[in-house]
Design a protein around this motif. Structure first.
Motif, short mmCIF file in Angstrom:
data_model
loop_
_atom_site.label_atom_id
_atom_site.label_comp_id
_atom_site.label_asym_id
_atom_site.label_seq_id
_atom_site.Cartn_x
_atom_site.Cartn_y
_atom_site.Cartn_z
N ALA A 109 0.84 -1.43 -0.13
CA ALA A 109 -0.01 0.06 -0.19
C ALA A 109 1.03 1.18 -0.03
CB ALA A 109 -1.04 0.12 1.31
N LEU A 110 2.03 1.34 0.74
CA LEU A 110 2.99 2.55 0.76
C LEU A 110 3.50 2.62 -0.59
CD1 LEU A 110 4.62 4.24 2.88
CD2 LEU A 110 6.43 2.72 2.00
N CYS A 111 3.99 1.70 -1.21
CA CYS A 111 4.72 1.95 -2.63
C CYS A 111 3.61 2.11 -3.64
CB CYS A 111 5.39 0.57 -2.72
SG CYS A 111 6.78 -0.01 -1.92
N ARG A 112 2.39 1.65 -3.43
CA ARG A 112 1.37 1.96 -4.68
C ARG A 112 1.05 3.56 -4.14
NH1 ARG A 112 -3.44 -0.11 -4.50
NH2 ARG A 112 -3.70 0.41 -6.48
N ALA A 113 0.90 3.98 -2.94
CA ALA A 113 0.62 5.38 -2.86
C ALA A 113 1.85 6.36 -3.33
CB ALA A 113 0.37 5.44 -1.23
N LEU A 114 3.06 6.22 -3.16
CA LEU A 114 3.88 6.81 -3.89
C LEU A 114 4.03 7.13 -5.41
CD1 LEU A 114 7.04 5.58 -1.59
CD2 LEU A 114 5.89 7.89 -1.73
N LEU A 115 3.48 5.71 -5.81
CA LEU A 115 3.35 5.58 -7.60
C LEU A 115 2.16 6.08 -7.90
CD1 LEU A 115 4.46 2.07 -7.89
CD2 LEU A 115 5.84 4.20 -8.30
N GLY A 116 1.16 6.70 -6.98
CA GLY A 116 -0.01 7.46 -7.48
C GLY A 116 -1.01 6.39 -8.12
N PRO A 117 -2.25 7.27 -8.56
CA PRO A 117 -3.08 6.43 -9.26
C PRO A 117 -3.01 5.48 -10.24
CG PRO A 117 -3.28 8.69 -9.52
CD PRO A 117 -2.38 8.66 -8.65
N GLU A 118 -1.54 5.55 -11.08
CA GLU A 118 -1.46 4.80 -11.92
C GLU A 118 -0.67 3.43 -11.67
OE1 GLU A 118 -2.46 5.31 -15.08
OE2 GLU A 118 -3.42 7.12 -14.06
N ALA A 119 -0.75 3.29 -10.19
CA ALA A 119 0.16 2.32 -9.90
C ALA A 119 -0.80 0.90 -9.99
CB ALA A 119 0.51 2.21 -8.40
N PRO A 120 -0.22 -0.28 -10.43
CA PRO A 120 -0.91 -1.52 -10.71
C PRO A 120 -1.68 -1.76 -9.38
CG PRO A 120 1.46 -1.98 -10.50
CD PRO A 120 1.26 -0.47 -10.46
N ALA A 121 -2.71 -2.68 -9.63
CA ALA A 121 -3.47 -3.01 -8.65
C ALA A 121 -2.71 -4.25 -7.89
CB ALA A 121 -4.95 -3.61 -9.08
N ALA A 122 -2.31 -4.32 -6.78
CA ALA A 122 -1.77 -5.38 -5.83
C ALA A 122 -1.99 -5.51 -4.67
CB ALA A 122 -0.26 -5.21 -6.43
N TRP A 123 -2.04 -6.61 -3.99
CA TRP A 123 -2.15 -7.02 -2.50
C TRP A 123 -0.95 -7.44 -2.07
CZ3 TRP A 123 -6.12 -5.35 0.18
CH2 TRP A 123 -7.08 -4.92 -0.33
N THR A 124 -0.12 -8.12 -2.94
CA THR A 124 1.30 -8.88 -2.48
C THR A 124 2.50 -8.16 -3.12
OG1 THR A 124 1.43 -10.42 -4.19
CG2 THR A 124 -0.06 -10.96 -2.01
N PRO A 125 3.61 -8.25 -2.27
CA PRO A 125 4.80 -7.50 -3.15
C PRO A 125 5.09 -8.18 -4.65
CG PRO A 125 5.30 -8.06 -0.78
CD PRO A 125 3.87 -8.60 -1.15
N TYR A 126 4.90 -9.49 -4.66
CA TYR A 126 4.93 -10.19 -5.88
C TYR A 126 3.81 -9.59 -7.12
CZ TYR A 126 5.70 -13.91 -9.28
OH TYR A 126 6.00 -14.63 -10.38
N GLN A 127 2.67 -9.64 -6.60
CA GLN A 127 1.76 -9.13 -7.76
C GLN A 127 2.25 -7.33 -8.25
OE1 GLN A 127 -1.59 -9.29 -5.20
NE2 GLN A 127 -2.39 -10.96 -6.25
#
Length: 143
Positions: A109-127
């Protein structure tokens, strides 16, 4: 709203980039359910002055400005340490939401937040790794 625009200009002026690192240490028993080599991720923000690491740890968020030169190749350092590193990415713009996010706070969630709304949907680090274009060679788990 003005403050948000000022932050965006500061990010652009600093030439900030985001690097996402993936590792496999399972310091919590439930992390053993995740794919080996992808049990954790964290972000490093690089700019002309140096590096800031954002690392979500169990129960807290560690934010550290590293005492290294701006020219230090932190992604290469992490790769030599055995981590998989993807980037550089540009920090994402803030996006309006109708409802607040309901996902739990996690490393992903933290990494996705930094990448913004274009971040890929993911629940796990591997995804997240796969969504960002990472590839794994199945014979030795290297990128």
């Amino acid at each position: 709203m003005r403050q948000r625009l000022a932050h965006r200009r500061a990010v652009e002026a600093a030439g900030q980039s985001v690097w996402i690192a993936f590792g496999g240490v399972a310091d919590q028993p439930w992390l053993r359910l995740l794919r080996p080599g992808f049990r954790h991720c964290f972000a490093a923000l690089g700019d002309e002055a140096g590096w800031t690491v954002l690392e979500p740890l169990s129960g807290r968020l560690m934010v550290a400005r590293l005492p290294v030169e701006g020219s230090f190749d932190l992604p290469a350092f992490y790769r030599r340490a055995g981590l998989r590193v993807l980037g550089p990415f540009t920090p994402g713009d803030p996006a309006p939401r109708l409802l607040p996010p309901i996902a739990p706070f996690s490393c992903v969630a933290l990494c996705r937040a930094l990448l913004g709304p274009e971040a890929p949907a993911a629940w796990t680090p591997y995804q997240l790794f796969l969504g960002l274009g990472g590839q794994v060679k199945e014979n030795n788990h290297q990128t």
